[in-house]
Design a protein around this motif. Structure first.
Motif, PDB file in Angstrom:
ATOM      1  N   UNK A  39       0.810  -1.219   0.000  1.00  0.00           N
ATOM      2  CA  UNK A  39       0.000   0.000   0.000  1.00  0.00           C
ATOM      3  C   UNK A  39       0.841   1.267   0.000  1.00  0.00           C
ATOM      4  N   UNK A  40       1.851   1.298   0.881  1.00  0.00           N
ATOM      5  CA  UNK A  40       2.695   2.488   1.017  1.00  0.00           C
ATOM      6  C   UNK A  40       4.137   2.069   1.233  1.00  0.00           C
ATOM      7  N   UNK A 115      -5.158   3.684  -2.692  1.00  0.00           N
ATOM      8  CA  UNK A 115      -4.760   2.345  -2.245  1.00  0.00           C
ATOM      9  C   UNK A 115      -5.873   1.341  -2.498  1.00  0.00           C
ATOM     10  N   UNK A 116      -7.088   1.707  -2.159  1.00  0.00           N
ATOM     11  CA  UNK A 116      -8.218   0.794  -2.354  1.00  0.00           C
ATOM     12  C   UNK A 116      -8.446   0.504  -3.835  1.00  0.00           C
ATOM     13  N   UNK A 148      -0.606   1.545   5.929  1.00  0.00           N
ATOM     14  CA  UNK A 148       0.418   0.620   5.437  1.00  0.00           C
ATOM     15  C   UNK A 148       0.364  -0.746   6.090  1.00  0.00           C
ATOM     16  N   UNK A 149      -0.166  -0.844   7.290  1.00  0.00           N
ATOM     17  CA  UNK A 149      -0.163  -2.104   8.036  1.00  0.00           C
ATOM     18  C   UNK A 149      -1.582  -2.511   8.415  1.00  0.00           C
ATOM     19  N   UNK A 150      -1.914  -2.441   9.701  1.00  0.00           N
ATOM     20  CA  UNK A 150      -3.229  -2.894  10.140  1.00  0.00           C
ATOM     21  C   UNK A 150      -4.359  -2.007   9.637  1.00  0.00           C
ATOM     22  N   UNK A 151      -4.061  -0.740   9.359  1.00  0.00           N
ATOM     23  CA  UNK A 151      -5.087   0.120   8.776  1.00  0.00           C
ATOM     24  C   UNK A 151      -5.574  -0.439   7.458  1.00  0.00           C
ATOM     25  N   UNK A 152      -4.619  -0.944   6.669  1.00  0.00           N
ATOM     26  CA  UNK A 152      -4.996  -1.578   5.400  1.00  0.00           C
ATOM     27  C   UNK A 152      -5.593  -2.959   5.637  1.00  0.00           C
ATOM     28  N   UNK A 153      -4.923  -3.784   6.439  1.00  0.00           N
ATOM     29  CA  UNK A 153      -5.348  -5.173   6.619  1.00  0.00           C
ATOM     30  C   UNK A 153      -6.770  -5.260   7.159  1.00  0.00           C
ATOM     31  N   UNK A 154      -7.087  -4.403   8.124  1.00  0.00           N
ATOM     32  CA  UNK A 154      -8.435  -4.429   8.699  1.00  0.00           C
ATOM     33  C   UNK A 154      -9.470  -3.943   7.686  1.00  0.00           C
TER      34      UNK A 154
END
Length: 480
Positions: A39-40, A115-116, A148-154
């Motif tokens: 994502x980033x 990103x989406x 980049x991390x859990x913000x994206x994964x969730x």
């Protein structure tokens, strides 16, 4: 629509990029349509895509591992640091804006949208997407703004594999600490973990694995032994930039503060006849070098001042008096000229800066970035060359009458009257075996490397390495 799994790490340089590349190659070898996604990313080591965009070089390597061409959608947000606090922000392959510190997050909504959109495109063309995180998901101060991390994964509901780096020591605490500080929801997003960079007998860490599973509740997919051939693959960022080799021809490279697109050095590092020396700040350039390479830079005038602060300009002058050769690539090429004129402040403060004066050329900076894949040949010879351009500015002057490259509709580069100082805008030219062999022959070194085949073989070896030590069937079953 394909399934996805995300590889996050307990910090930077835990080996996430390498693990993702290995997984991409391993699952591609199983016949799956695999794609990488990040994502980033933050890196000045960028790759150019066929449509004239740019992404992190790690994602380009991961695309190669999948057997596909890189796409801007594999890394929709790329931060390219220009100073201690400011970065150029590339969104879906194009420069979108420049930002300082907190101002970046004021535009989070448009970054999330990009990103989406990119993830949906990549997922739509694949059976499996292997997503790479950035830094650590336990940076609680950044969590509310994270993409980049859990913000994206969730948000995308992608299960996470957390990678711990045992080489650093304290890997049990790394894992347990992450489980302790993450929210219950983020912790639940972690489907499994693995341990990377183990040296020695992995069975000696079986008790450690059991402790990690007990402290975190996350099953461990395996312990990955140290992969000794990792140095044969392109480095992701300046943290991984090292020299190598023990050949008779020494090539020295000053490690500039904002060094960029240093993949030019990767083939040289692997040549048996070459010793590549990356010179850190505070040390003199070696007096016995046959060639000094001034690499690319994200801030040409800033790195030119840095070079002078280190006294490397004096070392370069002495190197040339001894009969040595000098090659400047992109930003390094611009530094070689008489003047760098930046009327609009594209590269820093507006104004004119004296260059090293080693080529009779002058560079005028401009805000439009030139991006593209390029093919041609060495000027005056039937030696093919290919690479990519990624620069701001235009360089002209009398020494341009002696170009390095013939690109068909134009020429590139400049050569001094004595032939020992050369500049070019083309990155990646040493990846071409014929060009590299011809260039090294001028220095007295014979080329013995088939570079592209070497990278492909190393990716295959990495895939086999992961197949042997990880439960990839279990990992694939976790993807959703």
């Amino acid at each position: 629509m394909g399934k996805a799994v995300m590889v996050q790490g307990t910090g930077s340089d835990t080996g996430k990029s390498l693990i993702v590349a290995g997984l991409c190659r391993a699952f591609a070898r199983r016949g799956l349509r695999v794609r990488p996604f990040k994502p980033q990313n933050m890196s000045n080591n960028a790759a150019v895509t066929a449509d004239g965009g740019e992404i992190g070089r790690a994602q380009a390597l991961q695309a190669m591992a999948c057997g596909v061409a890189p796409s801007v959608h594999m890394n929709p947000v790329l931060l390219k640091p220009e100073s201690e606090t400011g970065s150029q922000v590339v969104v879906q392959g194009r420069v979108a804006f420049r930002t300082e510190g907190r101002a970046y997050w004021q535009r989070r909504a448009e970054l999330v949208t990009a990103v989406q959109d990119s993830f949906a495109r990549i997922r739509g063309e694949s059976e499996l997407v292997v997503v790479e995180g950035a830094g650590s998901p336990a940076e609680t101060n950044l969590r509310a703004r994270d993409i980049a991390n859990m913000g994206f994964a969730r948000a995308a509901d992608v299960p996470v594999i957390l990678v711990g780096d045992i080489e650093r020591g304290g890997v049990i605490a790394q894992m347990a600490g992450h489980a302790a500080v993450m929210s219950a929801e983020d912790r639940a997003q972690v489907a499994a973990c693995l341990i990377n960079k183990f040296r020695g007998d992995p069975t000696l860490f079986e008790d450690g694995v059991r402790d990690i599973e007990r402290f975190t509740g996350w099953p461990c997919l395996g312990v990955v032994p140290w992969f000794a051939d990792a140095h044969k693959l392109p480095a992701e960022d300046a943290l991984g930039l090292t020299g190598g080799g023990a050949g008779q021809v020494k090539i020295a490279v000053p490690h500039l503060a904002r060094i960029a697109n240093f993949d030019d050095l990767d083939p040289l590092r692997l040549e048996p006849g070459v010793e590549l020396v990356v010179v850190p700040p505070g040390r003199a350039l070696p007096g016995d070098a046959a060639l000094v390479v001034l690499p690319g830079s994200k801030s040409t005038t800033g790195d030119l001042a840095f070079l002078r602060d280190q006294g490397w300009d004096i070392d370069i002058a002495a190197h040339l008096r001894r009969g040595g050769h000098l090659l400047g690539i992109c930003g390094g090429y611009q530094m070689l000229g008489r003047v760098i004129d930046d009327p609009g402040g594209t590269d820093g403060r507006p104004g004119r800066v004296d260059g090293l004066g080693l080529l009779d050329v002058e560079t005028v900076m401009a805000p439009t970035k030139h991006l593209g894949l390029t093919t041609g040949r060495m000027a005056g010879a039937e030696i093919p060359v290919s690479g990519y351009e990624i620069h701001m500015g235009h360089t002209e002057g009398p020494d341009r009458a002696r170009p390095l490259l013939d690109l068909g509709d134009r020429t590139d580069g400049a050569i001094s009257a004595d032939g020992r100082v050369v500049g070019t805008y083309l990155h990646g030219l040493f990846g071409d075996d014929a060009f590299r062999a011809a260039y090294l022959a001028r220095l007295g070194a014979a080329s013995e490397l088939t570079y592209g085949a070497s990278v492909e073989a190393t990716l295959d070896a990495l895939a086999e390495h992961l197949e042997a030590c990880l439960d990839l069937d279990a990992l694939l079953a976790l993807a959703t």
